[in-house]
Design an enzyme around this catalytic site. Structure first.
Site, PDB file in Angstrom:
ATOM      1  CD  GLU A   1      25.425  55.820  93.514  1.00  0.00           C
ATOM      2  OE1 GLU A   1      24.528  55.169  94.086  1.00  0.00           O
ATOM      3  OE2 GLU A   1      26.622  55.472  93.486  1.00  0.00           O
ATOM      4  CG  ASP A  10      29.179  64.413  80.562  1.00  0.00           C
ATOM      5  OD1 ASP A  10      29.041  64.508  81.795  1.00  0.00           O
ATOM      6  OD2 ASP A  10      29.947  65.121  79.897  1.00  0.00           O
ATOM      7  CG  ASP A  35      37.032  59.090  87.916  1.00  0.00           C
ATOM      8  OD1 ASP A  35      37.566  57.987  88.050  1.00  0.00           O
ATOM      9  OD2 ASP A  35      35.942  59.260  87.330  1.00  0.00           O
ATOM     10  CE  LYS A  69      50.051  61.969  86.978  1.00  0.00           C
ATOM     11  NZ  LYS A  69      50.071  61.137  85.793  1.00  0.00           N
ATOM     12  CG  ASP A  80      39.486  57.056  97.976  1.00  0.00           C
ATOM     13  OD1 ASP A  80      39.222  57.939  97.125  1.00  0.00           O
ATOM     14  OD2 ASP A  80      40.098  56.013  97.703  1.00  0.00           O
TER      15      ASP A  80
HETATM   16  C1  LIG Z   1      36.090  56.402  90.607  1.00  0.00           C
HETATM   17  S1  LIG Z   1      34.644  55.758  89.897  1.00  0.00           S
HETATM   18  C2  LIG Z   1      33.557  55.516  91.285  1.00  0.00           C
HETATM   19  C3  LIG Z   1      32.422  54.599  90.953  1.00  0.00           C
HETATM   20  C4  LIG Z   1      31.458  54.322  92.127  1.00  0.00           C
HETATM   21  N1  LIG Z   1      30.764  55.526  92.555  1.00  0.00           N
HETATM   22  C5  LIG Z   1      32.189  53.702  93.269  1.00  0.00           C
HETATM   23  O1  LIG Z   1      32.277  54.354  94.330  1.00  0.00           O
HETATM   24  O2  LIG Z   1      32.665  52.563  93.114  1.00  0.00           O
HETATM   25  C6  LIG Z   1      33.936  57.174  89.133  1.00  0.00           C
HETATM   26  C7  LIG Z   1      32.771  56.818  88.203  1.00  0.00           C
HETATM   27  O3  LIG Z   1      32.183  58.006  87.724  1.00  0.00           O
HETATM   28  C8  LIG Z   1      31.877  57.839  86.358  1.00  0.00           C
HETATM   29  N2  LIG Z   1      31.850  59.175  85.781  1.00  0.00           N
HETATM   30  C9  LIG Z   1      32.866  60.065  85.733  1.00  0.00           C
HETATM   31  N3  LIG Z   1      32.466  61.205  85.150  1.00  0.00           N
HETATM   32  C10 LIG Z   1      31.158  61.023  84.832  1.00  0.00           C
HETATM   33  C11 LIG Z   1      30.202  61.844  84.184  1.00  0.00           C
HETATM   34  N4  LIG Z   1      30.499  63.067  83.771  1.00  0.00           N
HETATM   35  N5  LIG Z   1      28.969  61.339  83.995  1.00  0.00           N
HETATM   36  C12 LIG Z   1      28.646  60.088  84.416  1.00  0.00           C
HETATM   37  N6  LIG Z   1      29.512  59.256  85.024  1.00  0.00           N
HETATM   38  C13 LIG Z   1      30.757  59.730  85.221  1.00  0.00           C
HETATM   39  C14 LIG Z   1      32.993  56.959  85.835  1.00  0.00           C
HETATM   40  O4  LIG Z   1      32.603  56.302  84.670  1.00  0.00           O
HETATM   41  C15 LIG Z   1      33.206  56.016  86.995  1.00  0.00           C
HETATM   42  O5  LIG Z   1      32.403  54.874  86.899  1.00  0.00           O
END
Ligand SMILES: C[S@@+](CC[C@H](N)C(=O)[O-])C[C@H]1O[C@@H](n2cnc3c(N)ncnc32)[C@H](O)[C@@H]1O
Length: 228
Positions: free
Chosen positions: A59, A111, A134, A138, A170
């Site tokens: 995941e 990352d 995320d 924008k 979403d």
């Molecule tokens: C909008 S949150 C969603 C978190 C979770 N999947 C949820 O549905 O509640 C996006 C997550 O992806 C992580 N994330 C974004 N880019 C990432 C990357 N390149 N590598 C690892 N994690 C990443 C962020 O730190 C964040 O916790």
């Protein structure tokens, strides 16, 4: 665990120190040797990491790990690899893993693009989950979205033949973008009957961002593609 450096210039996340509770900090110190995998730019021996060969699910961006730890608890016959950049979420997930005595979960705090590129061997994952990444709504931020052709190709190459890539969002414009990018990847086949979206998988535990989307009145779009 050491603090990581992120040499890529355009990232899908912003590094924020975030608040870490005492319990999460203790988890990061005490539980990391048990659940953590340090990032390194050499392929991992996943069978050695988990101490067995079993179906593997990764995941990406698991947030607080609600879904990851629930799946690991429900499927003791599978191994779960979580990749997340934010240490507080990693701390939370380790606390949940410890509470439930999970032995089939390991976490990388780095990352995911670099982890996939350097640390995950080709054809080594049976399923990859990317839930509510995320959306970077924008236009000028669209380049930060994780789902882009090179990322999708990285994922596809790490899936076993017939392995699944499941995504959810979403944010409708991101859902449409995901559909377009994944449909254009020759290594992936859309499992949706009408070549669009699939029903919400019942086994997904609602994540923090899924619940947030619901509160805001957003819809949810699920995608499921199979490695051909
Ligand atoms: C909008 S949150 C969603 C978190 C979770 N999947 C949820 O549905 O509640 C996006 C997550 O992806 C992580 N994330 C974004 N880019 C990432 C990357 N390149 N590598 C690892 N994690 C990443 C962020 O730190 C964040 O916790």
């Amino acid at each position: 665990m050491t603090e990581n450096e992120y040499p890529r210039s355009i990232r899908s996340f912003v590094t924020r120190s975030g608040r870490i509770t005492d319990a999460q900090q203790r988890a990061l110190e005490q539980l990391w040797p048990k659940y953590g995998i340090e990032f390194q730019s050499a392929p991992l021996d996943l069978a050695a990491t988990f101490g067995r060969t079993a179906p593997r699910v990764a995941e990406i961006g698991f947030g607080n790990g609600e879904n990851l730890t629930a799946l690991a608890a429900a499927h003791g016959d599978r191994d779960f690899l979580g990749i997340e950049v934010h240490r507080s979420g990693v701390g939370r997930a380790m606390l949940a893993a410890e509470e439930q005595r999970l032995i089939n979960i390991r976490l990388v705090c780095h990352d995911a693009v670099e982890v996939l590129e350097h640390q995950i061997p080709l054809q080594s994952l049976d399923e990859v989950l990317l839930l509510f990444p995320d959306p970077w709504p924008k236009k000028r931020h669209h380049k930060r979205r994780l789902v882009q052709s090179p990322f999708v190709e990285l994922v596809a190459a790490r899936l076993t033949p017939s392995g699944l890539f499941r995504l959810a969002t979403d944010w409708q414009p991101y859902a449409e973008h995901m559909l377009e990018v994944l449909s254009a990847c020759p290594q992936l086949q859309n499992l949706s009957a009408d070549r669009t979206f699939v029903p919400r998988p019942e086994e997904r535990v609602p994540t923090r961002f899924e619940k947030r989307g619901e509160r805001l009145g957003h819809g949810v779009w699920d995608l499921c593609f199979r490695r051909v």
